[in-house]
Enzyme design. Sequence first.
Site, PDB file in Angstrom:
ATOM      1  N   SER A   1       1.877  -5.449   3.504  1.00 23.26           N
ATOM      2  CA  SER A   1       2.178  -4.022   3.353  1.00 23.26           C
ATOM      3  C   SER A   1       3.627  -3.778   3.750  1.00 23.26           C
ATOM      4  CB  SER A   1       1.187  -3.207   4.179  1.00 23.26           C
ATOM      5  OG  SER A   1       1.324  -1.845   3.913  1.00 23.26           O
TER       6      SER A   1
ATOM      7  N   HIS B 211       0.792  -3.306  -0.783  1.00 22.99           N
ATOM      8  CA  HIS B 211       0.595  -1.858  -0.850  1.00 22.99           C
ATOM      9  C   HIS B 211       1.813  -1.221  -1.505  1.00 22.99           C
ATOM     10  CE1 HIS B 211      -2.358  -1.905   2.810  1.00 22.99           C
ATOM     11  NE2 HIS B 211      -2.904  -2.350   1.687  1.00 22.99           N
TER      12      HIS B 211
ATOM     13  N   ASP C 229      -5.823  -2.713   6.745  1.00 23.04           N
ATOM     14  CA  ASP C 229      -6.344  -3.321   5.515  1.00 23.04           C
ATOM     15  C   ASP C 229      -6.182  -4.836   5.618  1.00 23.04           C
ATOM     16  OD1 ASP C 229      -7.357  -3.622   2.978  1.00 23.04           O
ATOM     17  OD2 ASP C 229      -5.467  -3.161   1.968  1.00 23.04           O
TER      18      ASP C 229
END
Lengths: 201, 280
Positions: A23, A50, A143
């Site tokens: 991310s 992401h 996540d």
Amino acid sequence: MTTGSPLPVPHAPRAEAVVIGASAGAVDALSVILPALPEGYPLPVMVVVHVPPNKKSIMAELFRNKCRVDVREADDKEPLAPGTVYFAPPDYHLLVEPDRRLSLSSEEPVHYSRPAIDVLFESAADAFGPALVAVLLTGASSDGACGLKAVCDAGGAALVQHPDEAAMPTMPRAGIAACPKASVMYLEQIAGHLRDLGRRP
Amino acid sequence: MDLDTVLDKTEDIELRLLLDAIYRRYHYDFRGYSMASITRRLRQAREHFGCRTLSQLQDRVLHDPAVLPELLSYLTVQVSELFRDPPYFRAIRERVVPHLRTYPSLKVWVAGCSAGEELYSLAILFREEGLEERTMFYGTDINPEAIRKAEAGVYEIERLPLFTENHRLSGGKSSLSDYYTAAYGAAVFDKTLRRRAVFSDHSLVTDAVFAEVHLVSCRNVLIYFDRQLQDRAVGLFKDSLVRKGFLGLGAKESLRFNAHADAFAEFARDERIYQKRGAS
């Protein structure tokens, strides 16, 4: 938690695929790992980063010219090819089917993100079991933690970027907490490990 | 074979039995869906219903028909927006509409219409382009709850800023607020938009062609199907479309691996709009 050299060989018997999740700070981290993959690399590599859902992806373009392996955005029902890096498209989850084709989905975001790392890791764990190597990198999210646990539970290998090195340590820490068996490594070590996976007979 | 592997195989067996049970009992056929996504959603459903295994969930759904509607909401994905992917609607407006104008009457099929977002988007676009009065819209879905929502045309007010921005980016010629009234946290879309719309139950898996249409819009539906089922669905679209009719797919869907690819020409490549070839 294990660090340093000599590197422990994580417990995948023989790897058949690699999944990577990242991310915040992803581009810098992937810039160490992906260009290190040699030409003729025998495994497919699937990556979720992401990215905002504004339709146009730059990740594949960004890495295409830096890498010696093929880099592209994943297409629905595309069969996995060795030596290819597949990025999840913005606004879609990327999954691996039991027959090892890729598929896309616009199910609800997970951890406010679509694509989500958990979705890729969990489906890849189902498809590849112990033959999967999962890599969780920098990020300010949790996540990937559930997905990493699913990979470990299926007998696959989990590698996590050392939180001290990560631009955002939240995601690696969550991954280590969910999956204490994970090997914690610096980016250069992860790159070396993935390269070595391709050399094994 | 170690215990974990045995467990994995067990879940796979249960999953196939559950889908078979749903088909035999209720005639909803998910057996040809993409398994990775179905697996994920059935695990969520299993947790939601407090079942330890998919076999328990199978027992519940077989013996209690009241469970089915809720289970369907897990099995079907209902995530859409008005004017989702504005470039798609811009391409419909700027490139497809000039062709559609040449027909005295038009039929549009929104296949897998979910809660109606795509159909209302097209209805607004057709009104802006002056085609509404000559058009019939068909919205079909397998989920009765989705069809009820589509017929109601009511969306949460929080979603309207996104819808409004999408509409603007799609080349909208009016203000989206002309088409709805806000009340009690909801946006209620103008009833006249669905005056020329029919919503009905239709399955791309088990049902047949029901009309001859000029445009099929089927976005982010094929990704949930395996390749055989994708072939079947696109075959239905091919047989439904008039010569030179149009097929619009989702931003990451294509006919590249499809058995009927030769029946279509790429019309707007980036927006995934295809045109049925002339010879049939």
